[in-house]
Design a protein around this motif. Structure first.
Motif, mmCIF file in Angstrom:
data_model
loop_
_atom_site.group_PDB
_atom_site.id
_atom_site.type_symbol
_atom_site.label_atom_id
_atom_site.label_comp_id
_atom_site.label_asym_id
_atom_site.label_seq_id
_atom_site.Cartn_x
_atom_site.Cartn_y
_atom_site.Cartn_z
ATOM 1 N N SER A 8 0.884 -1.196 -0.187
ATOM 2 C CA SER A 8 -0.139 -0.191 0.001
ATOM 3 C C SER A 8 0.822 1.079 0.121
ATOM 4 C CB SER A 8 -0.958 -0.010 1.258
ATOM 5 O OG SER A 8 -1.339 1.345 1.674
ATOM 6 N N ILE A 9 0.567 2.301 -0.764
ATOM 7 C CA ILE A 9 1.149 3.440 -0.716
ATOM 8 C C ILE A 9 0.026 4.533 -0.468
ATOM 9 C CG2 ILE A 9 2.606 5.302 -2.161
ATOM 10 C CD1 ILE A 9 3.570 2.920 -3.743
ATOM 11 N N ILE A 10 0.405 5.480 0.629
ATOM 12 C CA ILE A 10 -0.592 6.710 0.809
ATOM 13 C C ILE A 10 0.270 7.577 -0.095
ATOM 14 C CG2 ILE A 10 -1.317 8.288 2.432
ATOM 15 C CD1 ILE A 10 -1.558 6.092 4.639
ATOM 16 N N LYS A 11 -0.480 8.273 -1.163
ATOM 17 C CA LYS A 11 0.405 9.008 -2.134
ATOM 18 C C LYS A 11 0.538 10.466 -1.532
ATOM 19 C CE LYS A 11 -1.662 6.194 -6.044
ATOM 20 N NZ LYS A 11 -2.245 6.226 -7.292
ATOM 21 N N PRO A 12 1.255 11.350 -2.491
ATOM 22 C CA PRO A 12 1.415 12.468 -1.672
ATOM 23 C C PRO A 12 0.444 13.599 -1.470
ATOM 24 C CG PRO A 12 2.913 12.114 -3.596
ATOM 25 C CD PRO A 12 1.959 10.852 -3.637
ATOM 26 N N ASP A 13 -0.780 13.337 -1.957
ATOM 27 C CA ASP A 13 -1.935 14.383 -1.833
ATOM 28 C C ASP A 13 -2.418 13.960 -0.486
ATOM 29 O OD1 ASP A 13 -2.756 11.717 -3.116
ATOM 30 O OD2 ASP A 13 -4.497 12.537 -3.065
ATOM 31 N N VAL A 74 4.853 4.203 2.726
ATOM 32 C CA VAL A 74 4.504 2.888 2.024
ATOM 33 C C VAL A 74 4.397 1.819 3.003
ATOM 34 C CG1 VAL A 74 5.836 1.491 0.179
ATOM 35 C CG2 VAL A 74 6.219 3.807 0.267
ATOM 36 N N GLN A 75 3.560 0.976 2.888
ATOM 37 C CA GLN A 75 3.367 -0.371 3.901
ATOM 38 C C GLN A 75 3.095 -1.525 3.435
ATOM 39 O OE1 GLN A 75 2.056 3.326 5.037
ATOM 40 N NE2 GLN A 75 0.478 2.932 3.066
ATOM 41 N N VAL A 76 3.561 -2.224 4.062
ATOM 42 C CA VAL A 76 2.979 -3.874 3.881
ATOM 43 C C VAL A 76 1.822 -4.175 4.627
ATOM 44 C CG1 VAL A 76 3.691 -6.264 3.685
ATOM 45 C CG2 VAL A 76 5.384 -4.469 3.089
ATOM 46 N N LEU A 77 0.714 -4.403 4.146
ATOM 47 C CA LEU A 77 -0.599 -4.940 4.948
ATOM 48 C C LEU A 77 -0.524 -6.403 4.856
ATOM 49 C CD1 LEU A 77 -3.153 -2.094 3.659
ATOM 50 C CD2 LEU A 77 -1.464 -1.901 5.617
ATOM 51 N N GLU A 78 -0.913 -6.961 6.104
ATOM 52 C CA GLU A 78 -1.154 -8.371 6.251
ATOM 53 C C GLU A 78 -2.562 -8.670 6.555
ATOM 54 O OE1 GLU A 78 2.280 -11.430 7.632
ATOM 55 O OE2 GLU A 78 0.822 -11.140 9.356
ATOM 56 N N GLY A 79 -3.030 -9.868 6.085
ATOM 57 C CA GLY A 79 -4.381 -9.958 6.581
ATOM 58 C C GLY A 79 -4.945 -11.071 5.716
ATOM 59 N N GLU A 80 -6.235 -11.602 6.145
ATOM 60 C CA GLU A 80 -7.000 -12.551 5.164
ATOM 61 C C GLU A 80 -7.418 -11.809 3.851
ATOM 62 O OE1 GLU A 80 -7.999 -15.793 5.813
ATOM 63 O OE2 GLU A 80 -7.511 -15.954 7.671
ATOM 64 N N ASN A 81 -7.098 -12.346 2.841
ATOM 65 C CA ASN A 81 -7.207 -12.025 1.576
ATOM 66 C C ASN A 81 -6.893 -10.517 1.429
ATOM 67 O OD1 ASN A 81 -8.604 -13.247 -0.619
ATOM 68 N ND2 ASN A 81 -10.488 -13.072 0.174
ATOM 69 N N ALA A 82 -5.800 -10.086 1.858
ATOM 70 C CA ALA A 82 -5.132 -8.790 2.115
ATOM 71 C C ALA A 82 -5.365 -7.944 0.567
ATOM 72 C CB ALA A 82 -3.847 -8.492 2.540
ATOM 73 N N VAL A 83 -4.914 -8.753 -0.420
ATOM 74 C CA VAL A 83 -4.861 -7.902 -1.866
ATOM 75 C C VAL A 83 -6.225 -7.064 -2.167
ATOM 76 C CG1 VAL A 83 -4.571 -7.946 -4.342
ATOM 77 C CG2 VAL A 83 -3.051 -9.079 -2.689
ATOM 78 N N ALA A 113 -4.512 12.693 -8.423
ATOM 79 C CA ALA A 113 -4.302 12.757 -6.606
ATOM 80 C C ALA A 113 -5.447 11.853 -6.087
ATOM 81 C CB ALA A 113 -4.348 14.171 -6.363
ATOM 82 N N ASN A 114 -5.061 10.575 -6.281
ATOM 83 C CA ASN A 114 -6.235 9.529 -5.818
ATOM 84 C C ASN A 114 -5.864 8.742 -4.570
ATOM 85 O OD1 ASN A 114 -4.382 7.666 -7.055
ATOM 86 N ND2 ASN A 114 -5.990 6.613 -8.238
ATOM 87 N N ALA A 115 -5.123 9.464 -3.844
ATOM 88 C CA ALA A 115 -4.909 9.013 -2.326
ATOM 89 C C ALA A 115 -3.956 7.711 -1.962
ATOM 90 C CB ALA A 115 -6.171 9.018 -1.489
ATOM 91 N N VAL A 116 -4.285 6.682 -2.716
ATOM 92 C CA VAL A 116 -3.502 5.464 -2.228
ATOM 93 C C VAL A 116 -3.231 4.731 -3.410
ATOM 94 C CG1 VAL A 116 -4.344 5.257 0.099
ATOM 95 C CG2 VAL A 116 -6.051 4.681 -1.616
ATOM 96 N N HIS A 117 -2.388 3.905 -3.437
ATOM 97 C CA HIS A 117 -2.149 2.687 -4.232
ATOM 98 C C HIS A 117 -2.214 1.462 -3.341
ATOM 99 C CE1 HIS A 117 0.189 -0.115 -6.623
ATOM 100 N NE2 HIS A 117 0.366 -0.480 -5.631
ATOM 101 N N GLY A 118 -2.723 0.411 -4.291
ATOM 102 C CA GLY A 118 -2.847 -0.858 -3.782
ATOM 103 C C GLY A 118 -2.428 -1.964 -4.772
ATOM 104 N N SER A 119 -1.813 -2.913 -4.529
ATOM 105 C CA SER A 119 -1.531 -4.189 -5.415
ATOM 106 C C SER A 119 -2.586 -4.675 -5.858
ATOM 107 C CB SER A 119 -0.587 -5.082 -4.621
ATOM 108 O OG SER A 119 0.559 -4.785 -3.938
ATOM 109 N N ASP A 120 -2.670 -5.035 -7.195
ATOM 110 C CA ASP A 120 -3.764 -5.357 -7.857
ATOM 111 C C ASP A 120 -4.068 -7.173 -7.742
ATOM 112 O OD1 ASP A 120 -2.029 -5.787 -9.812
ATOM 113 O OD2 ASP A 120 -2.816 -4.501 -11.119
ATOM 114 N N ALA A 121 -2.922 -7.757 -7.322
ATOM 115 C CA ALA A 121 -2.981 -9.147 -7.273
ATOM 116 C C ALA A 121 -1.798 -9.625 -6.474
ATOM 117 C CB ALA A 121 -2.656 -9.872 -8.996
ATOM 118 N N VAL A 122 -1.885 -11.135 -6.081
ATOM 119 C CA VAL A 122 -0.716 -11.311 -5.092
ATOM 120 C C VAL A 122 0.795 -11.344 -5.759
ATOM 121 C CG1 VAL A 122 0.080 -13.703 -3.926
ATOM 122 C CG2 VAL A 122 -2.377 -12.980 -3.972
#
Ligand code: RTP
Ligand code: MG
Length: 141
Positions: A8-13, A74-83, A113-122
């Motif tokens: 996950s990335i919290i973007k500059p905005d 920038v962070q790594v998130l962990e959990g059930e079905n995290a992606v 300026a859409n606030a966040v990024h998240g990976s789209d697949a494992v």
């Protein structure tokens, strides 16, 4: 369901809006744990490398300019079905199309300026996590 990790990335905005904590709170309430994190001001080369899959797209230069315009979290998130869980929290890429209550509906201002990024697949999550973190920087929880 499987325990997964996602990048996950919290973007500059969103960093500029001072809503890192509010976004972390959404991860935590959804059962996603932060297992690694760092603040970074991406170089042009780092942003281009991260988004290399989009290098032929018309929006690539704008995307790289935006992602280097200020610090990101920038962070790594962990959990059930995290992606997928993180993608659900984020909402649609264009905040005008993002469902009510999602991070992008509440904090994004435009498709850039859409606030966040998240990976789209494992598979992309594994690649993106390795792009930013050494294995020793990630804490199993
Ligand atoms: P992200 O990778 O940042 O999590 O976003 P996403 O999966 O929802 O969207 P993606 O298709 O991967 O696009 C990456 C980022 O490029 C910008 N974009 N601009 N002007 C456009 O048509 C356009 N399309 C995409 C967005 O900032 C998007 O987050
Ligand atoms: Mg994407």
């Amino acid at each position: 369901m499987a325990v997964e990790r996602t990048l996950s990335i919290i973007k500059p905005d969103a960093v500029a809006k001072n809503v890192i904590g509010e976004i972390y709170s959404r991860f935590e309430k959804a059962g996603l744990k932060v297992v690694a994190a760092k603040m970074k001001h991406l170089s042009k080369a780092e942003a281009e490398g991260f988004y290399a899959e989009h290098s032929e797209r018309g929006f690539f230069a704008d995307l790289v300019a935006f992602m280097t315009s200020g610090p990101v979290m920038v962070q790594v998130l962990e959990g059930e079905n995290a992606v997928l869980a993180n993608r659900d929290l984020m909402g649609a890429t264009n905040p005008k199309e993002a469902a009510a209550g999602t991070i992008r509906a509440d904090f994004a201002t435009s498709i850039d300026a859409n606030a966040v990024h998240g990976s789209d697949a494992v598979a992309s999550a594994n690649r993106e996590i390795a792009y930013f973190f050494a294995a020793t920087e990630i804490s199993a929880r």
